[in-house]
Design an enzyme around this catalytic site. Sequence first.
Site, short mmCIF file in Angstrom:
data_model
loop_
_atom_site.label_atom_id
_atom_site.label_comp_id
_atom_site.label_asym_id
_atom_site.label_seq_id
_atom_site.Cartn_x
_atom_site.Cartn_y
_atom_site.Cartn_z
N ARG A 21 -17.26 -32.88 -16.28
CA ARG A 21 -18.47 -32.32 -16.90
C ARG A 21 -18.57 -32.70 -18.38
NH1 ARG A 21 -16.88 -27.62 -14.29
NH2 ARG A 21 -16.06 -26.79 -16.23
N GLU A 32 -4.87 -36.29 -3.32
CA GLU A 32 -4.63 -35.04 -2.59
C GLU A 32 -4.10 -35.41 -1.21
OE1 GLU A 32 -4.50 -31.61 -2.74
OE2 GLU A 32 -3.99 -31.89 -0.62
N CYS A 42 -5.47 -17.37 -0.83
CA CYS A 42 -5.29 -15.91 -0.85
C CYS A 42 -6.06 -15.24 0.28
CB CYS A 42 -5.75 -15.35 -2.20
SG CYS A 42 -5.16 -16.33 -3.59
C1 LIG Z 1 -1.11 -16.78 2.11
C2 LIG Z 1 -1.25 -16.81 0.62
C3 LIG Z 1 -1.80 -15.74 -0.03
C4 LIG Z 1 -1.92 -15.74 -1.41
N1 LIG Z 1 -2.48 -14.66 -2.04
C5 LIG Z 1 -2.60 -14.65 -3.38
C6 LIG Z 1 -3.22 -13.55 -4.05
O1 LIG Z 1 -3.66 -12.60 -3.40
N2 LIG Z 1 -3.31 -13.59 -5.40
C7 LIG Z 1 -2.84 -14.65 -6.14
O2 LIG Z 1 -2.96 -14.65 -7.37
N3 LIG Z 1 -2.27 -15.72 -5.53
C8 LIG Z 1 -2.14 -15.74 -4.18
N4 LIG Z 1 -1.58 -16.83 -3.56
C9 LIG Z 1 -1.07 -17.95 -4.38
C10 LIG Z 1 -2.17 -18.95 -4.72
O3 LIG Z 1 -2.79 -19.37 -3.54
C11 LIG Z 1 -1.55 -20.12 -5.43
O4 LIG Z 1 -0.95 -19.64 -6.62
C12 LIG Z 1 -2.56 -21.20 -5.81
O5 LIG Z 1 -3.15 -21.76 -4.67
C13 LIG Z 1 -1.89 -22.30 -6.62
O6 LIG Z 1 -2.79 -23.30 -6.89
P1 LIG Z 1 -2.28 -24.76 -7.28
O7 LIG Z 1 -3.50 -25.59 -7.49
O8 LIG Z 1 -1.30 -24.68 -8.37
O9 LIG Z 1 -1.44 -25.24 -6.02
P2 LIG Z 1 -1.84 -25.43 -4.49
O10 LIG Z 1 -2.89 -24.48 -4.09
O11 LIG Z 1 -0.57 -25.44 -3.75
O12 LIG Z 1 -2.47 -26.88 -4.49
C14 LIG Z 1 -1.68 -28.02 -4.71
C15 LIG Z 1 -2.28 -29.18 -3.96
O13 LIG Z 1 -1.49 -30.32 -4.20
C16 LIG Z 1 -1.36 -31.07 -3.00
N5 LIG Z 1 -0.13 -31.86 -3.10
C17 LIG Z 1 1.14 -31.42 -3.09
N6 LIG Z 1 2.00 -32.47 -3.23
C18 LIG Z 1 1.25 -33.57 -3.36
C19 LIG Z 1 1.54 -34.94 -3.52
N7 LIG Z 1 2.80 -35.39 -3.63
N8 LIG Z 1 0.51 -35.80 -3.60
C20 LIG Z 1 -0.77 -35.37 -3.50
N9 LIG Z 1 -1.12 -34.09 -3.33
C21 LIG Z 1 -0.11 -33.20 -3.27
C22 LIG Z 1 -1.30 -30.00 -1.91
O14 LIG Z 1 -1.70 -30.53 -0.68
C23 LIG Z 1 -2.29 -28.97 -2.45
O15 LIG Z 1 -3.59 -29.15 -1.96
C24 LIG Z 1 -1.47 -16.87 -2.17
C25 LIG Z 1 -0.90 -17.96 -1.49
C26 LIG Z 1 -0.80 -17.94 -0.12
C27 LIG Z 1 -0.19 -19.13 0.58
#
Ligand SMILES: Cc1cc2nc3c(=O)[nH]c(=O)nc-3n(C[C@H](O)[C@H](O)[C@H](O)COP(=O)(O)OP(=O)(O)OC[C@H]3O[C@@H](n4cnc5c(N)ncnc54)[C@H](O)[C@@H]3O)c2cc1C
Length: 443
Positions: A21, A32, A42
């Site tokens: 943006r 990804e 979540c």
């Molecule tokens: C069931 C569940 C319930 C949850 N409930 C809550 C809640 O109520 N409240 C809260 O605050 N948090 C909650 N969380 C946690 C929250 O979902 C995560 O903290 C958040 O999704 C983190 O975001 P992120 O972008 O850091 O990582 P992610 O969401 O893990 O995204 C990382 C991305 O990187 C990709 N990736 C990984 N390795 C590679 C690679 N080598 N090359 C390319 N791509 C790659 C993955 O495929 C993924 O799409 C929950 C999680 C789960 C699983």
Amino acid sequence: MKVVMIGGDAAGMSAASKVRRSLPDAQVVVFERTKETSYGACGLPYYIGGVNDDADKIRIRKPEAFLASGIDLRIAHEAVAVDAVRQTVTARNLSTGELVEESYEELVVASGAAPILPPIRNRDKEGVFALKSIADAEAIRAWAERAAVEDVVIVGAGYIGLELAESFVRLGKRVTIIEMAPRPMMVMDEDFAPLIVQTLERHNVVLRLGEAVKELDGATAVTGVVTDRGTYPAQMVVLSVGVRPNTAFLKDSGVKMLPNGAVLVDGQMRTSVPHIYAAGDCATITNKITGRQVYLPLGTNANKQGKVLGEVLVGMDSRLPGVLGTSMCRIVDLEVARTGLNEREAEEAGIPVRVVKTTAHTRPPYYPGGCELFIKLFYHAETKALLGAQLAGQEGAAARIELCALAIDAGVTCPQLAMTDLGYAPPFNYVWDPVQLAAGMVK
Ligand SMILES: Cc1cc2nc3c(=O)[nH]c(=O)nc-3n(C[C@H](O)[C@H](O)[C@H](O)COP(=O)(O)OP(=O)(O)OC[C@H]3O[C@@H](n4cnc5c(N)ncnc54)[C@H](O)[C@@H]3O)c2cc1C
């Protein structure tokens, strides 16, 4: 500018969207490894339990939308190596197997975390799952819908395991949770364990504590779980024993990490290596009170780090001041929430700490509804500033933890909190809010 991002969910896409943006001429490449972007993990337990029947609603922003915005999104591409000297990322195209190399000026690691798979014999049976992605949730729900699936064992009584227990209770399953630790939800103090245990018992969930799963029974599909203390029937098992950062591809990059693989970052998401940033579940975050680097894989933190990182990348002087570790969870009909430090954490940080705890009603006794709320406040022994709070009850714990988080953030003392002008009417509250009653105990 050319920015390469690894990971296309909360942290990565917050940052990518900001760069897109604000700097229309910047080249933004995102690798990804799945075919999903920006989804609400979540919400997955509530899809499994049928609170929401449409998995598509969990997709917050789909790949097409990012591509249309001009982001060079490469789904089904897994980053496998980073060369910090040449400033390149190598990724494998998971559709073709081909390796591609992309140079970067700035690199964002936002690769999140993956469920830890405990070393259990015969773990690879059908009917055994871990929950992370929409695909996992769809597979879990489909398996749970089989008529033969009556007994579900959840391994791990952290917040995901407990939220899943609620989902399986809704589906009418017999649920057993097996936890190695001496109590459920170790992030809460011991005093809260009886409330959680009683709630699970009330909903016929069997909780086995201090018990380690050793092996799974069954020919191709799971039929039972063997622990060091017994055997439990199970046509379905969900493993939820925590997560580990996805950072193996950084091993030769020189980026400094915690022993669990979380990348150490500062308030601007800079790592120890120039031009490499990290955010979200793959990274550490600063505890605002202690100033220490901690691992707190939460969606709230990932979104905040991603937002600040996007601003830093476009040249703004943004900085995340740190977090309090505010978190909340509903266990069937019990709300459990915490923020800030507890007594042990404050003492470890050298902060003189005192504790008050009380139980108070959320509404006047003549008004229907309402519940007893158990409250524990932690405050600075000298200044009386609020340092932390833990709450549990059938209503109002989650909403009130926000009040406590704001009070800690603003340096409010317990006496000030006790006299803050909060509102009151019988459908909503008591004339003295339960948190104010607890804060008023501080003399
Ligand atoms: C069931 C569940 C319930 C949850 N409930 C809550 C809640 O109520 N409240 C809260 O605050 N948090 C909650 N969380 C946690 C929250 O979902 C995560 O903290 C958040 O999704 C983190 O975001 P992120 O972008 O850091 O990582 P992610 O969401 O893990 O995204 C990382 C991305 O990187 C990709 N990736 C990984 N390795 C590679 C690679 N080598 N090359 C390319 N791509 C790659 C993955 O495929 C993924 O799409 C929950 C999680 C789960 C699983």
